[in-house]
Design a protein around this motif. Structure first.
Motif, mmCIF file in Angstrom:
data_model
loop_
_atom_site.group_PDB
_atom_site.id
_atom_site.type_symbol
_atom_site.label_atom_id
_atom_site.label_comp_id
_atom_site.label_asym_id
_atom_site.label_seq_id
_atom_site.Cartn_x
_atom_site.Cartn_y
_atom_site.Cartn_z
ATOM 1 N N ILE A 189 0.954 -1.323 0.154
ATOM 2 C CA ILE A 189 0.012 0.122 0.061
ATOM 3 C C ILE A 189 0.847 1.385 0.052
ATOM 4 C CG2 ILE A 189 -1.697 1.249 1.519
ATOM 5 C CD1 ILE A 189 -3.124 -1.360 2.250
ATOM 6 N N SER A 190 2.045 1.180 0.469
ATOM 7 C CA SER A 190 3.005 2.276 0.584
ATOM 8 C C SER A 190 3.377 2.728 -0.890
ATOM 9 C CB SER A 190 4.077 2.322 1.368
ATOM 10 O OG SER A 190 3.791 2.053 2.912
ATOM 11 N N VAL A 230 -1.328 5.492 5.817
ATOM 12 C CA VAL A 230 -0.868 6.820 6.194
ATOM 13 C C VAL A 230 0.563 6.667 6.468
ATOM 14 C CG1 VAL A 230 -3.014 7.857 6.524
ATOM 15 C CG2 VAL A 230 -1.711 6.728 8.358
ATOM 16 N N TYR A 231 1.206 5.223 6.580
ATOM 17 C CA TYR A 231 2.466 5.047 6.844
ATOM 18 C C TYR A 231 3.468 5.994 6.030
ATOM 19 C CZ TYR A 231 7.106 2.901 7.908
ATOM 20 O OH TYR A 231 8.307 2.838 8.240
ATOM 21 N N PRO A 232 3.456 6.112 4.745
ATOM 22 C CA PRO A 232 4.525 7.025 4.215
ATOM 23 C C PRO A 232 4.216 8.591 4.585
ATOM 24 C CG PRO A 232 3.119 5.947 2.497
ATOM 25 C CD PRO A 232 2.447 5.557 3.935
ATOM 26 N N MET A 250 11.980 1.713 -2.443
ATOM 27 C CA MET A 250 12.215 0.905 -1.391
ATOM 28 C C MET A 250 11.014 -0.267 -1.347
ATOM 29 S SD MET A 250 13.232 1.638 2.531
ATOM 30 C CE MET A 250 13.919 3.065 2.172
ATOM 31 N N HIS A 251 9.915 0.274 -1.230
ATOM 32 C CA HIS A 251 8.811 -0.897 -1.116
ATOM 33 C C HIS A 251 8.417 -1.578 -2.216
ATOM 34 C CE1 HIS A 251 7.858 1.012 2.756
ATOM 35 N NE2 HIS A 251 7.457 1.904 2.460
ATOM 36 N N ILE A 252 8.643 -0.754 -3.556
ATOM 37 C CA ILE A 252 8.424 -1.553 -4.910
ATOM 38 C C ILE A 252 9.551 -2.689 -4.938
ATOM 39 C CG2 ILE A 252 8.714 -1.834 -7.282
ATOM 40 C CD1 ILE A 252 7.604 0.956 -7.386
ATOM 41 N N GLN A 253 10.899 -2.840 -4.425
ATOM 42 C CA GLN A 253 11.723 -3.472 -4.663
ATOM 43 C C GLN A 253 11.600 -4.669 -3.367
ATOM 44 O OE1 GLN A 253 15.947 -2.289 -5.652
ATOM 45 N NE2 GLN A 253 15.110 -0.204 -5.382
ATOM 46 N N ALA A 254 10.873 -4.042 -2.095
ATOM 47 C CA ALA A 254 10.860 -5.147 -1.166
ATOM 48 C C ALA A 254 9.894 -5.943 -1.453
ATOM 49 C CB ALA A 254 10.203 -4.238 0.091
ATOM 50 N N THR A 255 8.855 -5.613 -2.288
ATOM 51 C CA THR A 255 7.698 -6.494 -2.672
ATOM 52 C C THR A 255 8.222 -7.584 -3.680
ATOM 53 O OG1 THR A 255 6.063 -4.703 -2.721
ATOM 54 C CG2 THR A 255 5.474 -6.754 -3.830
#
Length: 501
Positions: free
Chosen positions: A94-95, A156-158, A397-402
């Motif tokens: 979601i981020s 809302v974490y981002p 970062m989040h795309i790569q973590a996925t």
């Protein structure tokens, strides 16, 4: 003429009782030479810092509620462990789209409206999750309620991560910015988020854990509502804070033309993705080799705790020396070496001490490098708005973590007979006996061997480090602007700074 201009530039706030320090600077002027300009810092900056820390902490605790106790949660809700891991990965998924919303919100409307929205949405999400433990919810719907609550809080974490450089830039003087960024991005939530769930669940149960985790988000929402009265202080603390940033869409176009920012975006995004991934799947990695969920939580907690200490030391060092580039590269090198050592020893039984030591070195390096990386990112992209710069880095970062998380799962393999005997992934007798009778784990999915996955993980970490050291060259735009003082307050200096080195 000179005295008139001097008077215009003496920024004195007689009605402000919070002022603590006057930071005097000079700026050249064609008519009068060097004209003093005063910047102020305020005691309330520490309240803003603590507030952002609380908001980030509460969100990180919600993020990591389930991953340290994935096997226990899987049995409680009668679902597979893969589904439990999705609860943590929701923050990553979601981020990605919400990262764009967060950067736009921060840069278009400012800090206070963004934190108000973020704090109350987080509190609501934490309360929704608690509904899943009550008897009036049917067993088949309990996990669905958890998914809804986790999804809401992750929206809302981002905001809380993207705002840290905006706070340090707008509220803190030049010699405190790196330390302020470190404290707000320290990842204390990763420390407590990995330590608390195994201990609390063992003593009090999942119900108590979820109820307790609503206290901090609700408190932070109230403090934001009644304690934060403005997005910026009345008078800026430094020249760069007094300079107008680029509008959102113009800044977005300009920052994507900076070559060194692309290196940060891709390679530092990889480092952050690797760190986040191991926090999500740690129990799955360790339990297969006979290490308990409590041990994996302890390892990650110590990793984050040592990272706090390392981050503080690194931020003090770069505040004094301004060696952002060199410090970041050294930390990245130690991080890649340490995670390679973790991969080498984790498959060996009874290696608790080496695993803890190498994970602490990994935390000391990578967790400490994050605030340094954020400040360095601000240096090379100035005067583009802080939310845009950091937000894009977090999205990467989040795309790569996925991608990395799915890759790790794809590379996992069936357990060997020896691993089935010694694994600690399934704790309860009914699941063990189910496997003994049928060859399956009932409603809980069979744990998987992560040896090959961890080897690939270590290889990615080493490749990322080598590529970053070779490819990244810093162009200190903000530092050069503040030293030269050629830019007038409330105007962009973009024309005075080359597009890239």
């Amino acid at each position: 003429m000179a005295s008139s201009e001097n008077a215009d530039h003496q920024l004195i706030l007689s009605d402000d009782h919070d002022s603590e320090v006057n930071v005097a600077d000079t700026m050249p002027n064609s008519d009068s030479g060097n004209i003093p300009r005063r910047y102020k810092v305020y005691r309330r900056r520490w309240f803003v810092l603590v507030l952002v820390c609380l908001l980030a902490l509460s969100s990180q605790l919600l993020w990591l509620t389930y991953s340290p106790i994935a096997s226990i949660v899987a049995e409680y809700y009668k679902v597979s462990e893969n589904k439990v891991n999705i609860l943590s990965m929701m923050y990553v998924f979601i981020s990605i789209p919400m990262g764009f919303v967060a950067t736009w919100l921060l840069d278009s409307y400012g800090l206070r409206p963004s934190l108000l929205i973020g704090s109350w949405v987080t509190a609501i999400g934490s309360l929704i999750r608690v509904i899943s433990v009550f008897d009036f919810v049917s067993p088949s719907m309990k996990f669905n309620v958890v998914i809804v609550g986790q999804s809401v809080s992750s929206l809302v974490y981002p905001i809380f991560v993207s705002c840290v450089t905006k706070v340090s830039e707008n509220w803190f003087p030049e010699n405190e910015r790196a330390r302020a960024t470190m404290l707000m991005s320290s990842g204390a939530g990763f420390l407590l988020g990995n330590l608390l769930p195994p201990i609390v669940v063992q003593q009090k149960g999942i119900e108590f854990l979820l109820i307790a985790y609503t206290i901090l988000p609700c408190l932070a929402a109230l403090l934001t509502t009644f304690g934060l009265h403005s997005s910026k202080p009345p008078t800026p603390p430094s020249l760069s804070a007094a300079t107008d940033v680029e509008p959102y869409w113009i800044g977005l176009k300009k920052v994507l033309k900076i070559k060194s920012y692309w290196v940060m975006l891709i390679l530092l995004g990889t480092a952050g993705a690797l760190f986040n991934t191991i926090n999500v799947i740690a129990e799955e990695v360790y339990c297969i080799y006979g290490y308990t969920p409590t041990f994996s939580g302890l390892v990650l907690g110590l990793q984050s705790g040592v990272g706090l200490v390392g981050g503080l030391a690194a931020s003090i060092f770069v505040d004094k020396t301004k060696l952002f580039d060199e410090t970041l590269k050294v930390l990245q090198a130690f991080g890649s070496i340490s995670i390679a050592m973790v991969t080498a020893v984790v498959t060996i039984p009874h290696m608790e001490i080496p695993i803890i030591l190498f994970n602490c070195l990994y935390g000391l390096s990578i967790a400490a490098s994050f605030p340094v990386a954020l400040e360095l990112t601000m240096e090379i992209t100035y005067p583009v708005a802080e939310g845009t710069v950091v937000g894009l880095l977090l999205i990467s970062m989040h795309i790569q973590a996925t991608v990395i998380t799915f890759l790790m799962e794809a590379l996992s393999q069936p357990m060997t007979e020896s691993q089935r005997i010694h694994q600690k992934c399934v704790q309860h007798h009914n699941s063990q006996s189910s496997w003994q009778q049928t060859g399956h784990y009932g409603s809980v999915s069979e744990p998987r061997d992560m040896t090959v996955a961890m080897m690939v993980y270590a290889g990615l970490a080493c490749f990322q480090c080598i590529a970053f050291i070779l490819c990244f060259k810093a162009n200190y735009r903000r530092m050069r602007a503040e030293k030269s003082h050629h830019a007038p307050v409330n105007s962009s200096i973009n024309a005075d700074v080359p597009e890239d080195a």
